[in-house]
Design a protein around this motif. Sequence first.
Motif, PDB file in Angstrom:
ATOM      1  N   MET A 120       4.113  12.713  -3.949  1.00 15.89           N
ATOM      2  CA  MET A 120       5.408  12.996  -4.570  1.00 15.89           C
ATOM      3  C   MET A 120       5.499  12.378  -5.957  1.00 15.89           C
ATOM      4  SD  MET A 120       8.040  12.727  -1.397  1.00 15.89           S
ATOM      5  CE  MET A 120       9.289  13.907  -1.854  1.00 15.89           C
ATOM      6  N   LYS A 121       4.917  11.191  -6.120  1.00 14.47           N
ATOM      7  CA  LYS A 121       4.935  10.560  -7.428  1.00 14.47           C
ATOM      8  C   LYS A 121       4.076  11.332  -8.430  1.00 14.47           C
ATOM      9  CE  LYS A 121       5.092   5.840  -7.372  1.00 14.47           C
ATOM     10  NZ  LYS A 121       4.592   4.515  -6.941  1.00 14.47           N
ATOM     11  N   LYS A 122       2.965  11.899  -7.981  1.00 12.92           N
ATOM     12  CA  LYS A 122       2.121  12.690  -8.871  1.00 12.92           C
ATOM     13  C   LYS A 122       2.808  13.985  -9.289  1.00 12.92           C
ATOM     14  CE  LYS A 122      -2.456  11.168  -7.447  1.00 12.92           C
ATOM     15  NZ  LYS A 122      -3.712  11.552  -6.766  1.00 12.92           N
ATOM     16  N   ILE A 123       3.471  14.612  -8.354  1.00 15.12           N
ATOM     17  CA  ILE A 123       4.101  15.909  -8.628  1.00 15.12           C
ATOM     18  C   ILE A 123       5.394  15.748  -9.431  1.00 15.12           C
ATOM     19  CG2 ILE A 123       5.221  17.902  -7.548  1.00 15.12           C
ATOM     20  CD1 ILE A 123       3.213  17.558  -5.227  1.00 15.12           C
ATOM     21  N   TRP A 124       6.266  14.846  -9.020  1.00 15.24           N
ATOM     22  CA  TRP A 124       7.605  14.738  -9.598  1.00 15.24           C
ATOM     23  C   TRP A 124       7.751  13.614 -10.619  1.00 15.24           C
ATOM     24  CZ3 TRP A 124      10.853  18.597  -8.716  1.00 15.24           C
ATOM     25  CH2 TRP A 124      10.645  19.379  -7.583  1.00 15.24           C
ATOM     26  N   GLY A 125       6.771  12.753 -10.757  1.00 14.16           N
ATOM     27  CA  GLY A 125       6.911  11.581 -11.611  1.00 14.16           C
ATOM     28  C   GLY A 125       7.321  10.392 -10.763  1.00 14.16           C
ATOM     29  N   ARG A 126       7.226   9.192 -11.338  1.00 14.44           N
ATOM     30  CA  ARG A 126       7.452   7.985 -10.547  1.00 14.44           C
ATOM     31  C   ARG A 126       8.883   7.875 -10.038  1.00 14.44           C
ATOM     32  NH1 ARG A 126       9.141   2.774 -10.751  1.00 14.44           N
ATOM     33  NH2 ARG A 126       7.945   1.309  -9.489  1.00 14.44           N
ATOM     34  N   SER A 127       9.865   7.946 -10.929  1.00 15.21           N
ATOM     35  CA  SER A 127      11.254   7.713 -10.502  1.00 15.21           C
ATOM     36  C   SER A 127      11.775   8.846  -9.627  1.00 15.21           C
ATOM     37  CB  SER A 127      12.159   7.506 -11.706  1.00 15.21           C
ATOM     38  OG  SER A 127      12.134   8.639 -12.542  1.00 15.21           O
ATOM     39  N   ASN A 166       0.844  -1.198   0.000  1.00 12.25           N
ATOM     40  CA  ASN A 166       0.000   0.000   0.000  1.00 12.25           C
ATOM     41  C   ASN A 166       0.877   1.246   0.000  1.00 12.25           C
ATOM     42  OD1 ASN A 166      -2.161  -1.737   0.278  1.00 12.25           O
ATOM     43  ND2 ASN A 166      -2.120  -1.607   2.511  1.00 12.25           N
ATOM     44  N   GLU A 167       0.529   2.193  -0.869  1.00  6.73           N
ATOM     45  CA  GLU A 167       1.279   3.442  -0.893  1.00  6.73           C
ATOM     46  C   GLU A 167       0.662   4.425   0.086  1.00  6.73           C
ATOM     47  OE1 GLU A 167       1.756   5.186  -4.688  1.00  6.73           O
ATOM     48  OE2 GLU A 167       3.073   3.601  -5.403  1.00  6.73           O
ATOM     49  N   TYR A 168       1.502   5.192   0.735  1.00  7.11           N
ATOM     50  CA  TYR A 168       1.032   6.179   1.675  1.00  7.11           C
ATOM     51  C   TYR A 168       0.900   7.530   0.986  1.00  7.11           C
ATOM     52  CZ  TYR A 168       1.688   2.630   5.135  1.00  7.11           C
ATOM     53  OH  TYR A 168       1.580   1.478   5.843  1.00  7.11           O
ATOM     54  N   PHE A 169       0.187   8.442   1.632  1.00  7.07           N
ATOM     55  CA  PHE A 169      -0.193   9.704   1.017  1.00  7.07           C
ATOM     56  C   PHE A 169       1.001  10.490   0.489  1.00  7.07           C
ATOM     57  CE2 PHE A 169      -0.873  14.279   1.578  1.00  7.07           C
ATOM     58  CZ  PHE A 169      -1.817  14.476   0.588  1.00  7.07           C
ATOM     59  N   ARG A 170       2.040  10.619   1.301  1.00  6.94           N
ATOM     60  CA  ARG A 170       3.197  11.418   0.873  1.00  6.94           C
ATOM     61  C   ARG A 170       3.857  10.848  -0.371  1.00  6.94           C
ATOM     62  NH1 ARG A 170       6.660  12.459   6.252  1.00  6.94           N
ATOM     63  NH2 ARG A 170       5.049  13.414   7.498  1.00  6.94           N
ATOM     64  N   LEU A 171       4.023   9.544  -0.404  1.00  6.40           N
ATOM     65  CA  LEU A 171       4.654   8.913  -1.556  1.00  6.40           C
ATOM     66  C   LEU A 171       3.802   9.087  -2.807  1.00  6.40           C
ATOM     67  CD1 LEU A 171       6.858   7.220  -2.826  1.00  6.40           C
ATOM     68  CD2 LEU A 171       5.703   5.178  -1.988  1.00  6.40           C
ATOM     69  N   THR A 172       2.507   8.912  -2.679  1.00  9.63           N
ATOM     70  CA  THR A 172       1.612   9.088  -3.820  1.00  9.63           C
ATOM     71  C   THR A 172       1.645  10.528  -4.314  1.00  9.63           C
ATOM     72  OG1 THR A 172       0.187   7.389  -2.888  1.00  9.63           O
ATOM     73  CG2 THR A 172      -0.737   8.739  -4.629  1.00  9.63           C
TER      74      THR A 172
END
Length: 73
Positions: A34-41, A26-32
């Motif tokens: 950051m992935k939306k804003i900066w991209g996955r990698s 499960n992904e947590y809010f911060r990680l999700t």
Amino acid sequence: MDADLVKAMFATYVVGVSLIRLLDENEYFRLTAMKKIWGRSRGLMLHFLTNVALPMIFALIFFCRGLISMSTF
């Protein structure tokens, strides 16, 4: 107990919890977010650096400071 050793133990705890959260299914809010804003990698890299690598560096620094202060007595 020396304050630096307590800080080192807390930083080690933060690293452990962050690694468990990062490797969890499960992904947590911060990680999700950051992935939306900066991209996955880039999001994963920034999350790892801020939540795992930086506390690990602080843990090593405070652990070394605590050992040095204990050896000077």
